[in-house]
Structures are given as C-alpha cells and as structure tokens.
Design a protein around this motif. Structure first.
Motif, short mmCIF file in Angstrom:
data_model
loop_
_atom_site.label_atom_id
_atom_site.label_comp_id
_atom_site.label_asym_id
_atom_site.label_seq_id
_atom_site.Cartn_x
_atom_site.Cartn_y
_atom_site.Cartn_z
N SER A 271 0.84 -1.19 0.00
CA SER A 271 0.00 0.00 0.00
C SER A 271 0.88 1.24 0.00
O SER A 271 2.12 1.16 0.08
CB SER A 271 -0.92 0.01 1.23
OG SER A 271 -0.18 0.36 2.39
N HIS A 272 0.23 2.40 -0.03
CA HIS A 272 0.98 3.66 -0.05
C HIS A 272 1.80 3.85 1.21
O HIS A 272 2.80 4.57 1.21
CB HIS A 272 0.01 4.84 -0.22
CG HIS A 272 -0.85 5.08 0.98
ND1 HIS A 272 -2.02 4.38 1.21
CD2 HIS A 272 -0.72 5.94 2.02
CE1 HIS A 272 -2.56 4.80 2.33
NE2 HIS A 272 -1.80 5.74 2.84
N THR A 273 1.43 3.19 2.30
CA THR A 273 2.18 3.34 3.55
C THR A 273 3.56 2.71 3.47
O THR A 273 4.43 3.00 4.30
CB THR A 273 1.41 2.73 4.73
OG1 THR A 273 1.18 1.34 4.47
CG2 THR A 273 0.06 3.42 4.91
N ASP A 274 3.78 1.84 2.49
CA ASP A 274 5.10 1.21 2.32
C ASP A 274 6.05 2.06 1.47
O ASP A 274 7.24 1.75 1.39
CB ASP A 274 4.94 -0.16 1.64
CG ASP A 274 4.13 -1.13 2.48
OD1 ASP A 274 4.58 -1.47 3.59
OD2 ASP A 274 3.02 -1.53 2.04
N PHE A 297 -2.03 9.16 -0.27
CA PHE A 297 -1.13 9.75 0.72
C PHE A 297 -1.84 10.74 1.65
O PHE A 297 -1.39 10.98 2.77
CB PHE A 297 0.06 10.41 0.03
CG PHE A 297 0.96 9.44 -0.65
CD1 PHE A 297 1.80 8.62 0.09
CD2 PHE A 297 0.95 9.29 -2.03
CE1 PHE A 297 2.64 7.70 -0.52
CE2 PHE A 297 1.77 8.37 -2.66
CZ PHE A 297 2.61 7.56 -1.90
N ASN A 311 7.48 18.73 4.81
CA ASN A 311 7.06 17.35 4.60
C ASN A 311 7.61 16.74 3.31
O ASN A 311 7.65 15.51 3.17
CB ASN A 311 5.53 17.26 4.55
CG ASN A 311 4.90 17.21 5.92
OD1 ASN A 311 5.58 16.99 6.92
ND2 ASN A 311 3.60 17.43 5.98
N LYS A 318 8.26 13.92 5.65
CA LYS A 318 7.36 12.78 5.78
C LYS A 318 7.29 11.98 4.48
O LYS A 318 7.23 10.76 4.50
CB LYS A 318 5.95 13.27 6.16
CG LYS A 318 4.93 12.18 6.38
CD LYS A 318 3.55 12.78 6.65
CE LYS A 318 3.54 13.61 7.92
NZ LYS A 318 2.17 14.09 8.25
N LEU A 319 7.31 12.67 3.33
CA LEU A 319 7.27 12.01 2.02
C LEU A 319 8.14 12.80 1.05
O LEU A 319 7.65 13.67 0.33
CB LEU A 319 5.83 11.94 1.49
CG LEU A 319 5.66 11.13 0.20
CD1 LEU A 319 5.87 9.64 0.45
CD2 LEU A 319 4.28 11.37 -0.41
N LYS A 356 13.97 6.28 4.08
CA LYS A 356 13.20 5.09 3.76
C LYS A 356 13.18 4.97 2.24
O LYS A 356 12.37 5.62 1.57
CB LYS A 356 11.78 5.19 4.32
CG LYS A 356 10.92 3.96 4.06
CD LYS A 356 9.50 4.16 4.61
CE LYS A 356 8.62 2.96 4.27
NZ LYS A 356 7.22 3.16 4.74
#
Length: 383
Positions: A271-274, A297, A311, A318-319, A356
């Motif tokens: 999912s987008h969280t990965d 997102f 962000n 964050k992204l 990440k």
C-alpha cells in the motif's frame, strides 16, 4: 533495472547534438553503468512518439539481433512508466532478454514540443478549446486543477510547496538545469501568472537531452555487481470518460489515477504506507496534488496540511518528493528522468537520499490520458 544513463541536459533548443546522438549517449551510459556490452541489447521501449527508430539504434550499436520494440500510445509524458512496464512485459513473455527503455528530445532540431503556432487546422479536443482562446497545456490543465482546488479548499501554498521542494532538491544535484538557481517563497509569489492557478514556477521546463534504463529478468539481475532496482508493480490507463474531448468527463478535477493507482498497489501487494519516496511527473503542480491524493497519501481535504515544504524534502520530510528536482528543476525528459532518480533512491546514491528508500513510487503524467505509474523496490523487498 541494472543500468541507468543520461546525456547532459540542456535548455530547449540548446543541445549541440542531434536527438539520435543524444539517445545513443544515454543508452551507452546506461550500458556502462550496468557493466554490460551494448551488443547484448535485443529490445527497445519508449513513449510519447519518440522519433528514434529502434532498428536504426540497433544498427548504430551493432546489435546482432533485434527482437522486441514497443511504443506506449497516447498520453504524452503519461507513458513514462508504461514504457518501463512494456519493456518488462517483453522480457517476462520471452520476447527479449535485455531491453532498453529510453526517451530523447532535441527541440532545436525538431521544434518545441506541444507548440501551437503554425497550426492550420484543428480537430478533436482542440476544436472545443482553441476557438475560445484555450491554446496551450497550462490553460487546459489549469481548469482541472482549479476545479479540484475549489471542491476541496486547496490553497495556493500547497502548489507552492511542491515547486519549492523540487527547486530545493535541485540545488544538491549538479545535473539539474536549475542547479545554482534556488527558489524562495517570495520569488514564487512574485512570478508572473501563466494560467491561474499556475505561476511560472508551477510549470515544467522544456529541455533537450536523453535518458535510458536497462532491464533484464529478476533472475539475471542478481548476476550483475551493481545494486538493481526491481519492478514491484506497474499500471496504466484512465477511468470512465477521462478522455472526453469536450472537457465534460464526470470526474473532471482529477489526475486520472482514480482507477490506475488501485491497480498498481494490487499488483505490487503493498500500500501507499510502504512507499518511502515519490517521483511525480510535474507538468503542473496542481496535477501533483491530485495524483498524490489519488494514490492515498492524504485525503483531498487534507492537502493543505500535508503539502508543506518540510514534509516534502529529503532527508527529514514525511514524504520526500522529486528528490533530483523533477520536471520543474532537474530536467523535462517527459518524466523519464524521474525513473532514473527512483533507481538512485533504491541504490542509495541520490543527491538527496530519503531515509526510507526500499520502495520508490514514480507517477507519470497527471491529468492526461492514459497515465501510468511504477513501483520500484530493493531486492530485499522484492524477494
């Protein structure tokens, strides 16, 4: 993906080399990066009506055989990820063993892409727009972005944050056309309107250059010394009546990923969280807002809170978004340079490395049809 390569990037019309020569430069650079003999290539894939014929490239490179050639049809830069998917599909189907995916542009040789001057006849979408003075892509796409902003209360500051993030990252990237040319909030706000809500710095550049990647099977990729990036998933297309030429599609304020994003995550099994880092095609910043929302997102009504410079920048954001500078500040190879940056993130060699980085998302061509997207991952995630 075992190799990436690019030519030098130039302002539009400034390349001293032909489009064909730029393509060869990028392909040879990708071969060198992979540590592969160019004569091992047996397939090509491109998009956006690239003019460089694969048979001619094969002859120039001395390839012993040519087995697969694919061109993604329609969507302009929306095909940048689909071209990779098509190349990978050729390998998976046994039609080729080693495929080069590329894009090359020399606008001094062939004219500026998307120009409207010298048009003697109009048909299709233009017949609904040009009689009313809607002549150019910024005008066409401004209407879609403004609709989304109106429906969800999105402020200009959200668009500005995207532009600032791209320019911020470009200052660490010597390859970027806008390297050494930082952008501030004041400079953005004071820049001229192109078509509201797009300021000058909301619009992509036009450039000359070429970029290429080399694909082999996942099994074969393990034999190469460099760190490969693996394709987790890819999708292309658009939703119901997205291409309605009178601009009356039911979902008008959209980046066209409403059906495509779910297909991508379903194929990848994540999912987008990965996702740790995103490279999103910026024809215009408004499309990026919609595309990120359609990939999950944030909810559209949360765009203002999510889309801040803090962000969106690496390494602390964050992204992290468009970590090489993107179409706004690195180069506009119709979005294909974004694929190369996603590979760098997976390898850990980006000028603006995200912490990440084992899953990278590439988004191609918001607001066009068809669009496409791509998820790349490290070997550890792909296994």
């Amino acid at each position: 993906m075992i190799g990436i390569g690019e030519s030098q990037y130039y302002r539009h019309g400034k390349s001293p080399d032909s489009e064909f020569k730029l393509a060869l430069q990028a392909i040879l650079a990708a071969c060198k990066d992979a540590g592969i003999d160019p004569r091992e290539i047996d397939g090509f894939s491109s998009f956006s009506d690239d003019r460089n014929d694969p048979s001619r490239i094969a002859a120039a490179l001395g390839l012993p055989r040519l087995r697969a050639t694919t061109m993604q049809w329609g969507g302009g830069g929306g095909g940048c990820c689909a071209a990779v998917a098509n190349g990978a599909a050729s390998i998976q189907a046994g039609l080729a063993d080693c495929v080069v995916v590329f894009r090359s542009l020399a606008q001094g040789q062939f004219g500026r892409f998307g120009r409207t001057s010298g048009v003697d006849t109009i048909s299709g979408e233009k017949a609904y727009l040009m009689p009313y003075g809607v002549l150019t892509p910024p005008q066409r796409f401004a209407m879609r972005a403004r609709r989304f902003m109106h429906d969800h209360g999105v402020r200009q500051e959200a668009l500005r944050a995207i532009a600032l993030a791209s320019y911020h990252h470009a200052q660490s990237n010597p390859r970027a056309v806008m390297y050494g040319k930082p952008l501030s909030e004041e400079k953005y706000d004071q820049s001229r309107w192109i078509a509201e809500p797009f300021h000058l710095f909301d619009c992509c550049m036009e450039n000359d250059g070429a970029a290429a990647v080399i694909l082999v099977s996942a099994e074969r990729a393990k034999d190469f010394p460099g760190k490969a990036a693996y394709i987790l998933g890819a999708a292309a297309g658009s939703g119901y009546r997205t291409g309605a030429i009178p601009h009356n599609s039911p979902l008008y304020g959209s980046a066209s990923f409403d059906t495509v994003a779910p297909d991508l995550f379903k194929m990848a099994g994540i999912s987008h969280t990965d996702v740790g880092v995103v490279q999103s095609y910026e024809n215009f910043t408004g499309g990026v807002v919609m595309a990120l929302a359609e990939h999950g997102f944030f909810k559209p009504d949360e765009a203002n809170e999510f889309l801040t410079l803090e962000n969106l920048i690496a390494p602390s954001g964050k992204l992290p978004l468009n970590t090489s500078g993107g179409n706004l500040a690195e180069c506009y190879m119709h979005g294909f340079e974004l694929v190369l940056e996603a590979v760098r993130q997976i390898r850990g060699t980006s000028c603006n490395q995200a912490p990440k980085n084992d899953v990278a998302l590439v988004i191609g061509g918001p607001m066009v049809t068809p669009v496409s997207n791509l998820l790349l991952a490290s070997q550890e995630v792909a296994q």
